[in-house]
Design an enzyme around this catalytic site. Structure first.
Site, PDB file in Angstrom:
ATOM      1  N   CYS A  49      61.905  21.799  19.020  1.00 28.68           N
ATOM      2  CA  CYS A  49      63.225  22.095  18.453  1.00 28.68           C
ATOM      3  C   CYS A  49      63.620  20.958  17.519  1.00 28.68           C
ATOM      4  O   CYS A  49      63.587  19.797  17.910  1.00 28.68           O
ATOM      5  CB  CYS A  49      64.284  22.266  19.551  1.00 28.68           C
ATOM      6  SG  CYS A  49      65.896  22.753  18.856  1.00 28.68           S
ATOM      7  N   CYS A  51      66.621  20.665  16.140  1.00 27.68           N
ATOM      8  CA  CYS A  51      68.074  20.533  16.016  1.00 27.68           C
ATOM      9  C   CYS A  51      68.531  19.124  16.367  1.00 27.68           C
ATOM     10  O   CYS A  51      67.805  18.360  16.986  1.00 27.68           O
ATOM     11  CB  CYS A  51      68.796  21.606  16.834  1.00 27.68           C
ATOM     12  SG  CYS A  51      69.326  21.121  18.475  1.00 27.68           S
ATOM     13  N   CYS A  54      69.202  18.267  20.613  1.00 29.28           N
ATOM     14  CA  CYS A  54      68.213  18.153  21.687  1.00 29.28           C
ATOM     15  C   CYS A  54      67.632  16.740  21.735  1.00 29.28           C
ATOM     16  O   CYS A  54      67.422  16.116  20.700  1.00 29.28           O
ATOM     17  CB  CYS A  54      67.090  19.171  21.475  1.00 29.28           C
ATOM     18  SG  CYS A  54      67.588  20.847  21.882  1.00 29.28           S
TER      19      CYS A  54
HETATM   20  N1  LIG Z   1      71.709  22.800  12.726  1.00 25.83           N
HETATM   21  C1  LIG Z   1      72.304  22.479  14.007  1.00 25.83           C
HETATM   22  C2  LIG Z   1      71.729  23.450  15.026  1.00 25.83           C
HETATM   23  C3  LIG Z   1      72.230  23.208  16.419  1.00 25.83           C
HETATM   24  C4  LIG Z   1      71.853  24.370  17.317  1.00 25.83           C
HETATM   25  O1  LIG Z   1      72.359  25.491  17.115  1.00 25.83           O
HETATM   26  N2  LIG Z   1      70.948  24.140  18.281  1.00 25.83           N
HETATM   27  C5  LIG Z   1      70.436  25.271  19.006  1.00 25.83           C
HETATM   28  C6  LIG Z   1      69.043  24.932  19.555  1.00 25.83           C
HETATM   29  S1  LIG Z   1      69.034  23.813  20.897  1.00 25.83           S
HETATM   30  C7  LIG Z   1      71.336  25.727  20.106  1.00 25.83           C
HETATM   31  O2  LIG Z   1      71.096  26.758  20.695  1.00 25.83           O
HETATM   32  N3  LIG Z   1      72.340  24.988  20.433  1.00 25.83           N
HETATM   33  C8  LIG Z   1      73.285  25.327  21.443  1.00 25.83           C
HETATM   34  C9  LIG Z   1      73.923  24.054  21.943  1.00 25.83           C
HETATM   35  O3  LIG Z   1      73.462  23.004  21.545  1.00 25.83           O
HETATM   36  O4  LIG Z   1      74.822  24.075  22.767  1.00 25.83           O
HETATM   37  C10 LIG Z   1      71.969  21.054  14.401  1.00 25.83           C
HETATM   38  O5  LIG Z   1      70.875  20.596  14.069  1.00 25.83           O
HETATM   39  O6  LIG Z   1      72.813  20.402  15.023  1.00 25.83           O
HETATM   40 ZN   LIG Z   2      67.739  22.016  19.967  1.00 22.96          ZN
END
Ligand SMILES: N[C@@H](CCC(=O)N[C@@H](CS)C(=O)NCC(=O)O)C(=O)O
Ligand SMILES: [Zn+2]
Ligand SMILES: [Zn+2]
Length: 191
Positions: A49, A51, A54
């Protein structure tokens, strides 16, 4: 390469053991002070991932994260060291206050993935966890500071390691989310 995707990906992905039925995860604190989480099953949908939310090991551009049913997750040492990183996020990531490692992420609100905890199986000292299956949120690494011009190179390295790249989740997971939304909206058509 001048950057690391993730230690489990950079040197070639090793297949997991389909008979693996769980194990222990530890935070990075040394000695008896570490938080220990015991999993009663292997991870599923394990993936890279990109993002920004994480947990990633030092210098890695990607996290590797998978899911386990909540009833298969228990904190078996030093639970008092855990705190939720961002209480407003969908996934409540429980991190060690001292070393910052995310030990498990839980969804408490109504959501298609509620009932599944997000964990980083690499925190275990045992082998055999399901290998990463795909790469999600790849474009999001730009948000963590990666030069957009590097993206073709990053995607081709991920694909070279056998991971199909997506800029959200994989089709199977996106279908699960959309199916839940269709059921709520009343537009779901069963076969
Ligand atoms: N572009 C954003 C995406 C964040 C995002 O949507 N993460 C996903 C993958 S882990 C998710 O499901 N997030 C829900 C959360 O973090 O609560 C970032 O990088 O911060
Ligand atoms: Zn993530
Ligand atoms: Zn720690």
């Amino acid at each position: 390469m001048s950057y690391q995707l993730h230690p489990l990906i950079d040197n070639g992905i090793s297949k997991g053991d389909s008979n693996k039925s769980g194990g222990k995860l530890y935070c990075k604190c040394s000695g008896s002070g570490h938080v220990e989480v015991t999993l009663g099953s292997n991870v599923a949908f394990n993936h890279a991932c990109g993002c920004s939310k994480c947990w990633k090991p030092d210098n890695a551009l990607f996290s590797v994260v998978g899911v386990v049913p909540v009833d298969k997750v228990s904190v078996t040492a030093n639970e008092n060291k855990l705190q939720v990183v961002d209480k407003s996020a969908v996934i409540l990531r429980h991190a060690c206050k001292d070393c910052g490692v995310h030990m498990y992420g839980r969804i408490e609100q109504d959501h298609p993935f509620k009932g599944l905890d997000f964990v980083h199986a690499e925190l275990g000292d045992e082998k055999g966890w399901q290998e990463p299956q795909f790469a999600a949120f790849v474009s999001s690494i730009i948000e963590t500071g990666v030069d957009p011009e590097k993206m073709d190179d990053v995607r081709s390295k991920l694909q070279g390691a056998g991971l199909t790249t997506y800029d959200c989740l994989s089709p199977a997971l996106m279908d699960m989310i959309a199916t839940a939304a269709a059921k709520k909206a009343g537009t779901f058509k069963a076969k």
